[in-house]
Design an enzyme around this catalytic site. Structure first.
Site, PDB file in Angstrom:
ATOM      1  N   ARG A  92      11.811  23.930  -2.455  1.00 59.96           N
ATOM      2  CA  ARG A  92      11.622  24.801  -3.085  1.00 59.96           C
ATOM      3  C   ARG A  92      11.648  25.230  -4.136  1.00 59.96           C
ATOM      4  NH1 ARG A  92      18.542  25.408  -2.799  1.00 59.96           N
ATOM      5  NH2 ARG A  92      17.883  27.451  -2.576  1.00 59.96           N
TER       6      ARG A  92
ATOM      7  N   ASP B 113      -7.140  -6.410   2.682  1.00 55.02           N
ATOM      8  CA  ASP B 113      -7.700  -6.085   2.206  1.00 55.02           C
ATOM      9  C   ASP B 113      -9.312  -6.078   1.630  1.00 55.02           C
ATOM     10  OD1 ASP B 113      -4.995  -5.458   0.803  1.00 55.02           O
ATOM     11  OD2 ASP B 113      -4.280  -7.648   0.339  1.00 55.02           O
TER      12      ASP B 113
ATOM     13  N   ALA C 161      -1.698 -10.958   7.367  1.00 58.39           N
ATOM     14  CA  ALA C 161      -1.614  -9.922   7.486  1.00 58.39           C
ATOM     15  C   ALA C 161      -2.381  -8.967   8.909  1.00 58.39           C
ATOM     16  CB  ALA C 161      -1.253  -8.667   6.908  1.00 58.39           C
ATOM     17  N   ALA C 162      -3.693  -9.175   8.225  1.00 59.83           N
ATOM     18  CA  ALA C 162      -4.710  -8.731   9.650  1.00 59.83           C
ATOM     19  C   ALA C 162      -4.964  -9.131  10.529  1.00 59.83           C
ATOM     20  CB  ALA C 162      -5.612  -8.453   8.304  1.00 59.83           C
TER      21      ALA C 162
ATOM     22  N   CYS D 288       4.261 -10.029  -0.505  1.00 58.63           N
ATOM     23  CA  CYS D 288       4.710  -9.347  -0.977  1.00 58.63           C
ATOM     24  C   CYS D 288       6.439  -9.825  -1.962  1.00 58.63           C
ATOM     25  CB  CYS D 288       5.104  -8.116  -0.222  1.00 58.63           C
ATOM     26  SG  CYS D 288       3.502  -6.953   0.174  1.00 58.63           S
TER      27      CYS D 288
ATOM     28  N   ASN E 195      -1.631  -4.689   8.400  1.00 54.34           N
ATOM     29  CA  ASN E 195      -1.321  -4.046   9.803  1.00 54.34           C
ATOM     30  C   ASN E 195      -1.542  -3.633  10.460  1.00 54.34           C
ATOM     31  OD1 ASN E 195       0.684  -7.288  10.022  1.00 54.34           O
ATOM     32  ND2 ASN E 195       1.351  -5.934   8.316  1.00 54.34           N
TER      33      ASN E 195
END
Length: 450
Positions: A442, A283, A13-14, A47, A305
């Site tokens: 709320r 990571d 990814a990275a 994943c 990413n």
């Protein structure tokens, strides 16, 4: 004049996000890009491995986003099966396992994470599997196909729960063994108890507060049981879901500065604080928490990413900064969806906040609409300002992605009162008139006003 050289170590990814973004900004004649990946694949979804194991996804290749050939079409050279063995920061070179020396002008270290493996006898036995690479998924699938019937999952985090879920769905008898009192330590105990009960109700055996002492093996060295102080749990398959640490052996040996988390210390452009020609992302890199500003290490593909894209942008000549993390994540086990963002109560206490919590129970749809399932929403807010600090959700189908609304509110610095007045959608098939996250806000804002 020769092109500048970008060398990337790590092709998931990275690393591939950095390479792709740098190429978008600089043509091949200006920047030559080479990626070294020790495995056979790049840009794969770790994943997705549990869902491939569970046959929810039947095709292995569906987990691969892009192939080396597709990157080559963008003039990004990807060398699979090539391990980086050493970095010489003074010379600006990387030596591969084959002894080849490659020079660089800019280096991206994207070596990823390392599955945690405690010093337990027998942990390297046959039948014990991690969940890190596609090859791990293939091995677990093969074990199930060969007749494995009893599985022990070690660990109760995201991967542990997902693997327990899919193996149970495939008909295996599953026992989850935890050193912690409850699964999902990223949640507060009251929310973790909901998860633990739901897993037990599904038929997954939960053994908590039991550190593993030994993986027992047969005469052939194959796993036959997992032993703790409380007993021995027979099995023919063990899956490790004990979490991830930063894989920094290469960076540390080279002399890159590590941070307090043990990951590579980088600034908000992903540039190494000790060697400005080196970037680290994913990571293996240290980051910071959006709320507290403190150093953090959270191994998630979303962060990897984004960090890779930041590094690639800076290398490509465009200003970019990584904005930090909230630790937003979600998973499911059976029909139960589990999500969290921001600070848990333990994290808020460590950060020095004076906080309060509110937990409400509701339904995922209008109560009269078919398929309305229970949902619990917990908010953590600052006592003085009412600022939202964290949120946790546990509930039936349709619960989990509501965490993104809370993550957005926390990211924007909203108070419980401001969020309670926000304009969320409504229709009976999707939510009650007041969505559970609004109801929780709320309640929190009324307490604050009181």
């Amino acid at each position: 004049m020769s092109a500048e050289r970008l060398l990337v170590i790590g092709g998931d990814a990275a690393g591939m996000s950095a390479a792709a973004q740098a190429r978008r900004l600089r043509p091949a004649g200006d920047l030559a890009i080479t990626v070294l990946e020790q495995g056979p694949d790049v840009s794969f979804s770790a994943c997705g491995i549990p869902y491939w194991v569970g046959d929810v996804v039947s095709d292995r290749d569906a987990l691969i986003a892009r192939t080396p050939g597709q990157f080559a079409a963008q003039d990004i050279g990807v060398r699979t099966g090539t391990r980086a063995e050493a970095i010489d920061l003074d010379a600006g070179t990387v030596t591969t396992g084959a002894g080849e020396v490659l020079g660089y002008d800019a280096l991206v270290v994207a070596t990823g994470g390392r599955p945690l493996r405690p010093p337990v006898p027998g942990l390297d036995a046959g039948g014990v599997h991690g969940v890190h690479r596609l090859a791990d998924g293939a091995d677990i699938r093969a074990a199930v196909a060969a007749g494995a019937r009893r599985a022990v999952v070690l660990g109760g985090g995201y991967i542990g729960l997902e693997m327990a879920d899919v193996l149970h769905a495939r008909g295996l008898q599953v026992t989850v063994v935890l050193a912690d009192p409850l699964p999902m330590t990223q949640l507060d105990p009251d929310m973790g108890e909901r998860v633990c009960k739901a897993m037990g109700d599904m038929g997954i055996e939960m053994q908590t507060d039991q550190p593993v002492r030994e993986i027992e093996t047969d005469a052939d060295g194959v796993v036959r049981a997992v032993r703790t102080d409380a007993g021995s749990y027979p099995c023919d398959l063990v899956v490790l879901g004990l979490g991830m640490g930063p894989e920094v052996a290469l960076a540390e040996a080279a002399g890159l500065q590590l941070g307090v988390t043990g990951a590579v210390d980088v600034d908000r452009t992903q540039r190494s604080r000790s060697h400005p020609e080196v970037f680290a992302a994913g990571d293996c890199a240290q980051t910071h928490h959006r709320l507290t500003g403190e150093a953090a290490h959270i191994a998630l593909g979303t962060h990897a990413n984004k960090q890779g894209r930041v590094a690639g942008s800076v290398i490509g000549g465009r200003a970019a900064r990584f904005a930090g993390v909230l630790g937003t994540a979600l998973t499911k086990v059976g029909e139960l969806e589990i999500a969290r963002t921001g600070l848990s109560t333990a994290e808020a206490e460590r950060a020095g906040y004076e906080f309060r919590t509110e937990t409400i129970e509701g339904t995922t749809r209008a109560g009269y609409y078919p398929g309305a399932d229970p949902i619990a929403v917990k908010l953590v807010s600052d006592v003085g300002s009412g600022q939202l600090l964290g949120g946790q959700i546990v509930g039936g189908p349709g619960s989990g992605k509501r965490i993104d609304v809370l993550a957005t509110a926390i990211w924007a610095g909203m108070t419980a009162e401001e969020f309670a007045g926000s304009d969320l959608s409504y229709a009976p098939p999707f939510s009650p008139t007041y969505d559970p996250v609004i109801v929780a806000a709320r309640v929190a804002s009324r307490v604050e006003q009181g």
